[in-house]
Design a protein around this motif. Structure first.
Motif, PDB file in Angstrom:
ATOM      1  N   UNK A 204       0.844  -1.194   0.000  1.00 37.64           N
ATOM      2  CA  UNK A 204       0.000   0.000   0.000  1.00 37.64           C
ATOM      3  C   UNK A 204       0.881   1.246   0.000  1.00 37.64           C
ATOM      4  N   UNK A 205       1.504   1.523  -1.127  1.00 35.35           N
ATOM      5  CA  UNK A 205       2.384   2.679  -1.259  1.00 35.35           C
ATOM      6  C   UNK A 205       1.557   3.959  -1.415  1.00 35.35           C
ATOM      7  N   UNK A 206       2.213   5.089  -1.178  1.00 38.02           N
ATOM      8  CA  UNK A 206       1.512   6.370  -1.299  1.00 38.02           C
ATOM      9  C   UNK A 206       1.127   6.657  -2.740  1.00 38.02           C
ATOM     10  N   UNK A 207       2.038   6.416  -3.655  1.00 38.20           N
ATOM     11  CA  UNK A 207       1.774   6.662  -5.069  1.00 38.20           C
ATOM     12  C   UNK A 207       1.540   5.331  -5.777  1.00 38.20           C
ATOM     13  N   UNK A 208       0.578   5.291  -6.691  1.00 36.74           N
ATOM     14  CA  UNK A 208       0.309   4.028  -7.396  1.00 36.74           C
ATOM     15  C   UNK A 208       1.418   3.669  -8.369  1.00 36.74           C
ATOM     16  N   UNK A 209       1.635   2.396  -8.524  1.00 32.08           N
ATOM     17  CA  UNK A 209       2.600   1.861  -9.483  1.00 32.08           C
ATOM     18  C   UNK A 209       1.816   1.103 -10.546  1.00 32.08           C
ATOM     19  N   UNK A 210       2.122   1.356 -11.804  1.00 34.55           N
ATOM     20  CA  UNK A 210       1.342   0.760 -12.896  1.00 34.55           C
ATOM     21  C   UNK A 210       1.332  -0.760 -12.828  1.00 34.55           C
ATOM     22  N   UNK A 211       2.458  -1.350 -12.480  1.00 36.58           N
ATOM     23  CA  UNK A 211       2.542  -2.813 -12.442  1.00 36.58           C
ATOM     24  C   UNK A 211       1.721  -3.417 -11.306  1.00 36.58           C
ATOM     25  N   UNK A 212       1.301  -2.583 -10.325  1.00 38.24           N
ATOM     26  CA  UNK A 212       0.517  -3.087  -9.201  1.00 38.24           C
ATOM     27  C   UNK A 212      -0.976  -2.838  -9.365  1.00 38.24           C
ATOM     28  N   UNK A 213      -1.379  -2.171 -10.417  1.00 38.17           N
ATOM     29  CA  UNK A 213      -2.790  -1.856 -10.630  1.00 38.17           C
ATOM     30  C   UNK A 213      -3.466  -2.982 -11.403  1.00 38.17           C
ATOM     31  N   UNK A 214      -4.699  -3.241 -11.033  1.00 34.89           N
ATOM     32  CA  UNK A 214      -5.460  -4.335 -11.649  1.00 34.89           C
ATOM     33  C   UNK A 214      -6.742  -3.788 -12.266  1.00 34.89           C
ATOM     34  N   UNK A 215      -7.297  -4.565 -13.169  1.00 39.98           N
ATOM     35  CA  UNK A 215      -8.571  -4.230 -13.804  1.00 39.98           C
ATOM     36  C   UNK A 215      -9.486  -5.454 -13.743  1.00 39.98           C
ATOM     37  N   UNK A 216     -10.759  -5.208 -13.851  1.00 40.68           N
ATOM     38  CA  UNK A 216     -11.768  -6.262 -13.794  1.00 40.68           C
ATOM     39  C   UNK A 216     -12.703  -6.063 -14.969  1.00 40.68           C
ATOM     40  N   UNK A 217     -13.125  -7.171 -15.582  1.00 37.84           N
ATOM     41  CA  UNK A 217     -13.936  -7.059 -16.783  1.00 37.84           C
ATOM     42  C   UNK A 217     -15.049  -8.095 -16.776  1.00 37.84           C
ATOM     43  N   UNK A 218     -16.213  -7.712 -17.215  1.00 32.71           N
ATOM     44  CA  UNK A 218     -17.344  -8.617 -17.420  1.00 32.71           C
ATOM     45  C   UNK A 218     -17.988  -8.256 -18.758  1.00 32.71           C
ATOM     46  N   UNK A 219     -18.433  -9.245 -19.491  1.00 31.95           N
ATOM     47  CA  UNK A 219     -19.028  -8.950 -20.793  1.00 31.95           C
ATOM     48  C   UNK A 219     -20.121  -9.958 -21.128  1.00 31.95           C
ATOM     49  N   UNK A 220     -20.963  -9.555 -22.046  1.00 26.40           N
ATOM     50  CA  UNK A 220     -21.993 -10.413 -22.639  1.00 26.40           C
ATOM     51  C   UNK A 220     -22.096 -10.004 -24.102  1.00 26.40           C
ATOM     52  N   UNK A 221     -21.648 -10.853 -24.988  1.00 26.55           N
ATOM     53  CA  UNK A 221     -21.516 -10.522 -26.405  1.00 26.55           C
ATOM     54  C   UNK A 221     -22.284 -11.506 -27.264  1.00 26.55           C
ATOM     55  N   UNK A 222     -22.816 -10.974 -28.366  1.00 22.57           N
ATOM     56  CA  UNK A 222     -23.497 -11.787 -29.375  1.00 22.57           C
ATOM     57  C   UNK A 222     -22.869 -11.470 -30.715  1.00 22.57           C
ATOM     58  N   UNK A 223     -22.336 -12.477 -31.357  1.00 20.93           N
ATOM     59  CA  UNK A 223     -21.684 -12.335 -32.663  1.00 20.93           C
ATOM     60  C   UNK A 223     -22.611 -12.915 -33.722  1.00 20.93           C
ATOM     61  N   UNK A 224     -23.063 -12.071 -34.639  1.00 21.06           N
ATOM     62  CA  UNK A 224     -23.984 -12.522 -35.672  1.00 21.06           C
ATOM     63  C   UNK A 224     -25.428 -12.443 -35.192  1.00 21.06           C
ATOM     64  N   UNK A 228     -28.953 -16.415 -28.430  1.00 21.02           N
ATOM     65  CA  UNK A 228     -28.212 -16.736 -27.220  1.00 21.02           C
ATOM     66  C   UNK A 228     -26.858 -16.018 -27.291  1.00 21.02           C
ATOM     67  N   UNK A 229     -26.432 -15.402 -26.216  1.00 17.05           N
ATOM     68  CA  UNK A 229     -25.122 -14.742 -26.247  1.00 17.05           C
ATOM     69  C   UNK A 229     -24.010 -15.703 -26.616  1.00 17.05           C
ATOM     70  N   UNK A 230     -23.151 -15.265 -27.496  1.00 20.73           N
ATOM     71  CA  UNK A 230     -22.033 -16.107 -27.922  1.00 20.73           C
ATOM     72  C   UNK A 230     -21.014 -16.283 -26.811  1.00 20.73           C
ATOM     73  N   UNK A 231     -20.760 -15.251 -26.065  1.00 25.96           N
ATOM     74  CA  UNK A 231     -19.782 -15.311 -24.989  1.00 25.96           C
ATOM     75  C   UNK A 231     -20.311 -14.514 -23.805  1.00 25.96           C
ATOM     76  N   UNK A 232     -20.110 -15.058 -22.622  1.00 24.83           N
ATOM     77  CA  UNK A 232     -20.553 -14.386 -21.413  1.00 24.83           C
ATOM     78  C   UNK A 232     -19.528 -14.615 -20.322  1.00 24.83           C
ATOM     79  N   UNK A 233     -19.140 -13.537 -19.673  1.00 19.72           N
ATOM     80  CA  UNK A 233     -18.138 -13.603 -18.617  1.00 19.72           C
ATOM     81  C   UNK A 233     -18.605 -12.756 -17.445  1.00 19.72           C
ATOM     82  N   UNK A 234     -18.745 -13.385 -16.300  1.00 25.64           N
ATOM     83  CA  UNK A 234     -19.222 -12.684 -15.125  1.00 25.64           C
ATOM     84  C   UNK A 234     -18.127 -11.824 -14.503  1.00 25.64           C
ATOM     85  N   UNK A 235     -16.987 -12.389 -14.374  1.00 30.77           N
ATOM     86  CA  UNK A 235     -15.888 -11.645 -13.745  1.00 30.77           C
ATOM     87  C   UNK A 235     -14.564 -12.222 -14.196  1.00 30.77           C
ATOM     88  N   UNK A 236     -13.643 -11.348 -14.535  1.00 28.58           N
ATOM     89  CA  UNK A 236     -12.302 -11.764 -14.947  1.00 28.58           C
ATOM     90  C   UNK A 236     -11.317 -10.646 -14.631  1.00 28.58           C
TER      91      UNK A 236
END
Length: 347
Positions: A204-224, A228-236
């Motif tokens: 828990x440093x005072x200034x953020x470091x890029x290599x220590x930052x994380x992201x979270x992604x969820x999606x629901x996609x339909x191709x064509x 029914x959704x082609x791909x679905x991701x709750x959390x990644x």
């Protein structure tokens, strides 16, 4: 002279010196011999005061002489000539913008960002950046249908600042339609990312470091044309790429002070492109791809990540992209809690 003699007979106070008598004589017009005669008629106490004060007054006048000469009150000093200003370079403009971003961030964190400063920053920094971001959101341009010719996005306006600050990044998300009402995915994203960061042993440093930052992604996609959704991701979760990713032709980073192609937000959206291509879709504005994608960042997205979000919307206009974020200060307090670390270890 009668009133002067009466004044002479009075015993002067200890705190009133002989200057009072000299001033009275001058006010009465006693000059020349009469003035000297009146002084000579003074009492022994007055004469002793005059003799005692005369050397002190001379010394004081001698000490003040250089200061009086330096003032030069009779002939005022001419104003200095204006310094010649060299033409402002792009680097000078970028430095001013960075100072403005840092100032707005500090004022907002201390609840001192008033309307006057906010409007000035909006005119000088925010609106020019938003004009460029709206261009990169437009799917009708020729750049949206042609592969990029460079590995990075070269834009003089975006390259001036590393961020829009915490407050104005949220404003940009609202103006671009990328902030979902109520942010329903935020609690789950915060919990998963913070567990990941604590489990990875991030400090828990005072200034953020890029290599220590994380992201979270969820999606629901339909191709064509599918029901029914082609791909679905709750959390990644996604982290900073330890190795520089390959050159992408549709999500170009902005080079500001250093390479930002490995940021976690960009890596999350690149994975969405891989999912679409694996399902037989094309990353093209005319492709029949629909759905929604939500990205959460543990720190305020930089200007490069905002440009990546806009390029994603330009290539896939049928997909609703939303993003949300926290400041590093919020996550730092969460990470530094020893009780939370113990809960994560027990799980």
């Amino acid at each position: 002279m009668r009133w002067l003699r009466r004044l002479q007979r009075l015993r002067p106070s200890r705190f009133i010196g002989s200057a009072l008598f000299a001033a009275a004589a001058a006010a009465a017009g006693v000059v020349g011999a009469s003035g000297r005669a009146w002084v000579s008629l003074g009492s022994p106490w007055t004469l002793r005061c005059l003799r005692a004060r005369r050397p002190a007054g001379a010394v004081l006048q001698q000490r003040l002489r250089p200061a009086i000469a330096a003032l030069d009150l009779e002939e005022p000093r001419a104003p200095p000539e204006p310094r010649s200003r060299r033409p402002r370079t792009e680097r000078d403009v970028a430095n001013d913008v960075v100072f403005g971003v840092v100032a707005v961030e500090l004022l907002f964190n201390h609840d001192r960002l008033d309307m006057e400063v906010g409007n000035a920053f909006r005119r000088a920094v925010y609106e020019p950046v938003m004009d460029r971001l709206r261009v990169y959101c437009d799917s009708t341009t020729s750049e949206a249908r042609n592969p990029a010719k460079s590995w990075r996005l070269q834009d003089r306006v975006l390259e001036r600042q590393f961020s829009l600050s915490n407050f104005f990044t949220g404003e940009a998300g609202l103006d671009l339609g990328m902030i979902q009402a109520g942010q329903p995915m935020l609690p789950a994203a915060q919990l998963n990312c913070r567990k990941l960061v604590v489990g990875a042993g991030v400090e828990a440093t005072d200034d953020p470091v890029s290599s220590a930052l994380a992201a979270w992604m969820a999606h629901q996609l339909s191709v064509g044309n599918v029901e029914v959704p082609t791909s679905e991701c709750r959390t990644r979760p996604f982290g900073y790429a330890m190795e520089k990713p390959g050159v992408s032709e549709w999500l170009l980073p902005v080079f500001v002070e250093h390479d930002r192609s490995s940021h976690a937000e960009r890596m999350a959206l690149l994975s969405v492109g891989d999912v679409i291509e694996d399902a037989g879709g094309k990353l093209h504005p005319d492709s029949k791809i629909s759905g929604s994608v939500c990205v959460y960042a543990t720190h305020t997205p930089c200007i490069s990540c905002l440009a990546v979000f806009c390029q994603f919307k330009r290539r896939l206009p049928g997909v609703n992209l939303y993003f949300c974020f926290d400041t590093w200060g919020d996550n730092k307090r969460w990470i530094g809690d020893s009780g939370i670390k113990q809960i994560v270890q027990e799980e």
